[in-house]
Design a protein around this motif. Structure first.
Motif, PDB file in Angstrom:
ATOM      1  N   GLY A  64      -3.006   4.854   0.339  1.00 13.51           N
ATOM      2  CA  GLY A  64      -2.678   3.946  -0.756  1.00 13.51           C
ATOM      3  C   GLY A  64      -3.805   2.991  -1.097  1.00 13.51           C
ATOM      4  O   GLY A  64      -4.040   2.676  -2.272  1.00 13.51           O
ATOM      5  N   TYR A 115       0.813  -1.214   0.000  1.00 12.94           N
ATOM      6  CA  TYR A 115       0.000   0.000   0.000  1.00 12.94           C
ATOM      7  C   TYR A 115       0.850   1.269   0.000  1.00 12.94           C
ATOM      8  O   TYR A 115       0.383   2.328  -0.413  1.00 12.94           O
ATOM      9  N   VAL A 116       2.087   1.142   0.475  1.00 10.69           N
ATOM     10  CA  VAL A 116       3.002   2.292   0.516  1.00 10.69           C
ATOM     11  C   VAL A 116       4.307   1.856  -0.154  1.00 10.69           C
ATOM     12  O   VAL A 116       5.309   1.554   0.518  1.00 10.69           O
TER      13      VAL A 116
END
Length: 726
Positions: free
Chosen positions: A183, A106-107
């Motif tokens: 994200g 997500y990041v």
């Protein structure tokens, strides 16, 4: 001393007359405690079922005398964290986030570490992410930071441990969760929270903090600065908290805080499975509970199930308590940084429920103390679990053999401790038995007891006022009448006798209640600078009455209420008002009444040292250490005592405590660091430099000491001949 005004919201007071009376007394307490702590403004309230009660006290803005109200807008600080956790779990429910996925999914810009870092670990502060490495820089940002810039602050820090092995509370981990939200959702953190968490709960006043925005009801933030004459209120340092965006970068009022807590209690934001993750403590991979769930502290409160979170940062101090099974939420916010707001929440809980927040007892006999501590631990863990689940821990498993083993282990360790006169063995068992690695034995035993007592008399909440002794006594009495409770789920005869003795003794002393007014000498202690001739005689008489009452109540008592905390507050009030001699007598009274309490000897020792008798004071501190090496006369405890005394009497008074502490703990770097700070406050730069150099001798890489030395040398350009290390 400040004077205060009170401002009410439009909420209706409860119809219950007793509660009205208790709330009136609570309001008097708030004004008194705010004056004691020099708090400019405070807002507080509770929400239970559909009833909301809120109040504002003092000033949101001291300079312009703008009253604090329930709608005053405070920085939430770390009370932001449970909101962020709720958003993450909401995304888990929708399938957009996996708890055990690596954070880089997500990041992607967050650097890979030697070990995988998962979302679940971040929620529980178990990811190995460090906290502030250079506080002088990282806690004082003035510029506005984006999410990417906020992550960049710490993204290259080394992990402090393999994820899952160590609890380390850190705002940086929750910043990373904010980036996960962005994200996974494709929205900014603030937009996602507004749309999916705050707005659905009617939290219209909650928003990201921005120093340039026009925010209705924004309070001014303050700090207490230590001056030679004591503490003075000053404006807080300007800090832009955008760098802490999802860990502590929000602003709201107590009304919205209450709505959030109530929303969590009712499961309005996430699923039942997510709620369980917020209600249950996480554990390390070696099976030790951390007492922190997905976003909340999960410590039981006197046998009650509770979740909570506090927040402290420049300009603000906040606290949010929630009691899900009681549908009760309490919120408090103050515009003074680094002040303990929990005391206000605790007192409001007592006013709302009529229950005692906690019931500290004093038991002089060491063996009986071991028995009581074991009882209290079982009561806390077991009753809180039953309150949450309305079931015993092993009900679903139907494992009577495992439950019998838990009772057997409890009996064995208590019996062995008594026979060998070895309290440490029992204490070690009780410490381990609360964790999954120790089999959660306390939860098994206590929740079964709670279930049986509930089935017989469904009034478990009464034990909050009656305590662990009554909990055990009633269970023993129950199984002696109820043959359906198997022998395997009973206690041995020696333990039963101890419970019986403690219960009989407690019945004799529990009704001898020393009331708050017995310790409240405010009418005899005038404001600073006022003449005190007229109040001196009244004060002497009131203190003499208190001494007589306590001596009578404790004479020959096996068990009695522990009022040491009230005595500490009274001694501090006396010191603030210039009655140090009377304060010393309070310390001596504590020693007399509580001879086996490390806290009583630590209090007396600190007061003796402050009064100029260092030898007598150090002797008292050594006694305290012998009773409890990790207690109030430990290095940490004495360091805290020095700061408290500095706040009431100035740095010179605090230095006396630090010097005695260094005599006891000559290799404790933090004591020298505090000593350097106190010397610097007195403009004793040479002594301060020596103290900070001592920190570097013990802890060569200490950044705070290095920075302090550099600043002082730059300002004073001292050349004392000492070879300072940089």
């Amino acid at each position: 001393m400040l004077t205060f005004s009170a401002n009410s919201s439009a909420a209706t007071l409860p119809a219950d007359t007793d509660r009205k009376i208790r709330l009136k007394k609570f309001e008097h307490f708030v004004v008194t405690q705010m004056a004691r702590d020099n708090i400019p403004g405070l807002s507080i309230g509770y929400l239970q079922d559909k009833l909301m009660w809120t109040r504002g006290y003092g000033y949101a803005d001291l300079e312009n005398k703008i009253p604090a109200t329930a709608r005053s807008s405070y920085r939430l600080a770390s009370v932001t964290k449970p909101m962020t956790a709720a958003a993450i779990l909401q995304l888990v429910d929708s399938g957009k986030v996996s708890l055990d996925a690596e954070v880089q999914i997500y990041v992607p810009y967050f650097p890979k570490k030697p070990y995988p870092v998962t979302v679940r670990q971040l929620l529980g502060h178990l990811a190995g992410i460090n906290a502030y490495v250079n506080p002088q820089l990282e806690q004082h940002f003035k510029d506005h930071k984006s999410t990417r810039e906020s992550i960049a602050v710490f993204e290259n820090f080394d992990l402090i441990a393999e994820p899952g092995t160590r609890f380390r509370y850190t705002s940086y981990g929750y910043n990373l969760l904010g980036a996960v939200i962005e994200g996974a959702s494709g929205m900014s953190y603030g937009d996602y929270m507004t749309k999916n968490v705050w707005s659905p709960l009617g939290m219209t006043a909650t928003r990201m903090d921005d120093p340039y925005d026009i925010i209705p009801g924004r309070v001014r933030g303050y700090q207490l600065q230590n001056q030679l004459q004591g503490q003075q209120i000053k404006h807080a340092e300007f800090i832009d908290v955008s760098s802490r965006f999802s860990a502590g970068g929000t602003r709201s009022n107590v009304i919205d805080m209450l709505k959030f807590g109530d929303g969590i209690n009712r499961g309005r934001i996430a699923s039942a499975e997510a709620q369980d993750l917020m209600f249950e403590s996480m554990a390390t991979n070696k099976g030790r509970l951390t007492n922190y769930s997905a976003g909340w502290l999960t410590n039981p409160v006197n046998g009650r199930f509770s979740i909570s979170h506090d927040g402290v940062q420049p300009e603000t101090s906040t606290y949010l308590f929630s009691f899900p099974e009681r549908h009760l939420t309490i919120a408090v916010a103050a515009n003074l940084q680094r002040v303990d707001t929990s005391i206000f929440a605790e007192q409001l809980f007592e006013a709302v429920t009529g229950e005692t927040w906690d019931m500290p007892l004093y038991i002089h006999d060491a063996q009986k103390r071991v028995y009581y501590d074991a009882m209290k631990a079982v009561f806390n863990e077991g009753n809180a679990y039953f309150e949450r689940k309305q079931a015993a821990y092993l009900d679903e498993l139907n494992e009577s053999k495992i439950l019998g083993e838990a009772f057997s282990l409890f009996n064995q360790h208590l019996k062995s401790a008594a026979l060998k006169n070895d309290a440490k063995q029992a204490q070690l068992f009780m410490s381990e038995a609360q964790h999954p690695a120790g089999g959660l034995q306390l939860r098994k035993v206590g929740s079964y007891m709670a279930k049986k007592l509930h089935d017989a008399h469904p009034q478990l909440s009464t034990y909050s006022n009656r305590g662990a002794i009554a909990f055990f006594h009633d269970y023993i009495a129950l199984y002696k009448k109820d043959s359906s409770i198997a022998t395997a789920f009973r206690f041995d005869e020696a333990f039963e006798q101890q419970v019986g003795q403690l219960n009989a003794a407690w019945k004799k002393t529990s009704h001898i209640k020393l009331l708050k007014q017995d310790f409240d000498m405010q009418k005899y202690i005038p404001v600073a600078g006022a003449r005190r001739v007229a109040s001196e005689a009244g004060l002497v008489k009131a203190l003499a009455t208190l001494h007589q009452k306590m001596k009578h109540a404790y004479e020959g008592a096996i068990v009695a209420p522990d009022y040491l905390a009230d005595l500490k507050v009274l001694s501090q009030d006396l010191i603030r008002s210039g009655n140090a001699g009377h304060a010393l007598k309070i310390g001596q009274l504590a020693q007399e009444i509580y001879p086996s309490s490390d806290g009583a000897h630590a209090l007396a020792g600190a007061l003796e040292i402050s009064a100029g008798d260092k030898d007598k004071g150090v002797a008292a501190l050594k006694t305290a250490v012998s009773l409890n090496p990790q207690g109030e006369a430990s290095a940490v405890g004495l360091n805290n005592a020095a700061y408290r005394l500095r706040g009431t009497s100035g740095p010179e008074a605090g230095l006396k405590i630090l010097q005695a502490a260094i005599e006891l703990y000559p290799d404790e770097a933090n004591l020298y660091d505090s000593q350097g700070e106190f010397y610097a406050a007195l403009a004793m730069n040479q002594e301060a430099l020596i103290a900070y150099q001592k920190v570097l001798d013990i802890r060569p890489g200490d950044q705070n000491a290095k920075t302090a030395i550099q600043k002082m040398q730059a300002m004073s350009k001292l050349t004392s001949g000492i070879n300072y290390q940089h």
